[in-house]
Design a protein around this motif. Structure first.
Motif, mmCIF file in Angstrom:
data_model
loop_
_atom_site.group_PDB
_atom_site.id
_atom_site.type_symbol
_atom_site.label_atom_id
_atom_site.label_comp_id
_atom_site.label_asym_id
_atom_site.label_seq_id
_atom_site.Cartn_x
_atom_site.Cartn_y
_atom_site.Cartn_z
ATOM 1 N N TYR A 21 -1.420 -29.515 -8.413
ATOM 2 C CA TYR A 21 -0.861 -29.633 -9.759
ATOM 3 C C TYR A 21 -1.184 -28.339 -10.507
ATOM 4 O O TYR A 21 -2.265 -28.199 -11.080
ATOM 5 C CB TYR A 21 -1.458 -30.835 -10.485
ATOM 6 N N ALA A 56 -1.676 -32.307 -15.477
ATOM 7 C CA ALA A 56 -1.066 -32.510 -14.162
ATOM 8 C C ALA A 56 0.446 -32.657 -14.280
ATOM 9 O O ALA A 56 1.168 -32.483 -13.296
ATOM 10 C CB ALA A 56 -1.660 -33.745 -13.487
ATOM 11 N N VAL A 111 -3.662 -38.675 -8.208
ATOM 12 C CA VAL A 111 -4.038 -37.315 -8.600
ATOM 13 C C VAL A 111 -5.408 -36.948 -8.038
ATOM 14 O O VAL A 111 -5.520 -36.080 -7.171
ATOM 15 C CB VAL A 111 -4.019 -37.148 -10.136
ATOM 16 N N TYR A 155 -5.653 -27.859 -9.071
ATOM 17 C CA TYR A 155 -4.530 -26.976 -9.408
ATOM 18 C C TYR A 155 -3.814 -26.460 -8.164
ATOM 19 O O TYR A 155 -2.706 -25.906 -8.271
ATOM 20 C CB TYR A 155 -4.995 -25.807 -10.280
#
Length: 408
Positions: free
Chosen positions: A43, A194, A241, A40
């Protein structure tokens, strides 16, 4: 029957007999363990937890079984199907704070700082999960689930990847395989939170073309494009990611912070299973005042650390592997203000008895024999270096190393 509204799957149906397991404090604890640790920081929407992922894995395992049973004409009773669903529900019950990052922190504590701690790699949460099932949830499971199988033994055999019969083998393949309920849920869920499209694939088509025979879970050939879509989605999620260099940097900072807390005795691995109940993200955050300010400010406020932005080539990666002792020494001497973090994943790899199988008119065959696209997938490996300005000397040292070896 209870209904849980889920942004990924719509309504998740929970049979009444399973509700007490979900309501148990040890399962509710998963609400306080982030699915993707500090992702986080890059994202902002990725604040979801192991709780909803576990519900999603249960849901998809039951969906998969519904179609597998019909396509394969399996003599699979509802009690066994329910037992497999509970196994999927509990597959992550042993996760520690910040999920896999805590497992990485144990490796850092051992390899960098020389601390003698439990370290079973990425399977540490499985080891702890089995202990929770044996010592805490066992009587509840036995009281709620009717089956010709011993339900606790069934779950443990599946989670420990040691299936003893056809039903356990089917459960293991549905829950943890190259294409399974676990991966299907986390790809869809993580990409949703995301805010990216990388992890999306046609789950509705995939689940309708599953087939089980002779101990193999196969996908009918008409769904081959979805299999390719799934494996490519997984690769793209890891590259873009999970293996994002800034995500790696902050998870490395968190790993060293946890290692420092372990060294100073601020936290300790629970000796009794019941002590795991309060062992969650909140505990770690509450203890950050005990780590040095540079690490704390990075985790809480995204401040302080710099990242070396040079991507090492293949020769660099080999050189860095040979330098591992020196790198560990530099991290130790800087007390975590210089960081090295390595990512590694193989999108798809066939072994003698482990593969994605495709059901064709001529029988079951391995995926790579049918898909040239999947045969071209290769290992995903990345590293990230980071440092606090107070450790800039080490930052410059490794910047020069990367500049040098990238020229070779």
């Amino acid at each position: 029957m209870k209904l849980i509204r889920d942004p990924i799957h719509g309504y998740i149906e929970v049979p009444d007999k399973i509700v007490p397991i979900i309501s148990h404090p040890f399962f509710q604890r998963l609400r306080h363990i982030k699915q993707t640790a500090l992702a986080y920081m890059v994202y902002p929407g990725m604040n979801h937890s192991r709780f909803e992922h576990s519900l999603g894995a249960m849901h998809l395992s039951l969906e998969f079984l519904k179609y597998v049973k019909g396509n394969s004409n399996l003599d699979l009773d509802q009690d066994t199907i329910g037992l497999i669903g509970v196994t999927a529900l509990l597959h992550d019950i042993g996760h520690m704070p910040f999920s896999h990052t805590f497992e990485n922190a144990l490796s850092v504590a051992r390899e960098v700082y020389g601390l003698d701690v439990l370290d079973k790699g990425k399977k540490t949460h499985v080891y702890l999960g089995i202990k929770i099932i044996e010592e805490v949830l066992g009587s509840l499971i036995e009281g709620r689930l009717r089956s010709s199988e011993d339900p606790v033994k069934f779950i443990i055999n599946v989670l420990s990847e040691n299936p003893k019969n056809s039903s356990e083998r089917l459960a293991a393949l549905v829950i943890s395989n190259f294409i399974d309920a676990d991966r299907s849920d986390y790809l869809l869920r993580d990409s949703y939170y995301a805010g990216v499209e990388y992890g999306q694939f046609d789950i509705e088509r995939l689940k309708r073309f599953l087939y089980f025979n002779d101990g193999k879970l196969a996908v009918m050939d008409k769904a081959l494009p979805v299999v390719e879509q799934f494996l490519l989605a997984r690769m793209y999620m890891f590259k873009n990611v999970y293996f994002h260099s800034v995500v790696g940097l902050y998870n490395a900072i968190l790993s060293h912070s946890i290692a420092h807390l372990l060294i100073r005795g601020e936290i300790r691995l629970p000796e009794e299973v019941t002590d795991l109940l309060n062992f969650d993200d909140n505990l770690i955050i509450s203890k950050l005042s005990s780590v040095r300010q540079e690490l704390r400010n990075a985790i809480l406020y995204r401040q302080g650390f710099k990242r070396i932005k040079i991507e090492p080539n293949e020769q660099c990666l080999k050189d860095l592997e040979e330098m591992r002792d020196e790198i560990n020494s530099d991290m130790r001497s800087s007390n975590g203000l210089f960081l090295y973090h390595e990512f590694n994943d193989i999108p798809y790899q066939e072994e003698r008895e482990e593969a994605v199988y495709i059901l064709t008119p001529h029988g079951v065959d391995k995926l790579k024999r049918i898909s040239t696209l999947i045969g071209s997938l290769s290992e995903v490996k990345r590293v990230v270096f980071g440092y606090h300005p107070s450790a800039e000397t080490l930052g410059r040292k490794y910047l020069e190393i990367l500049n040098s070896c990238n020229k070779n």
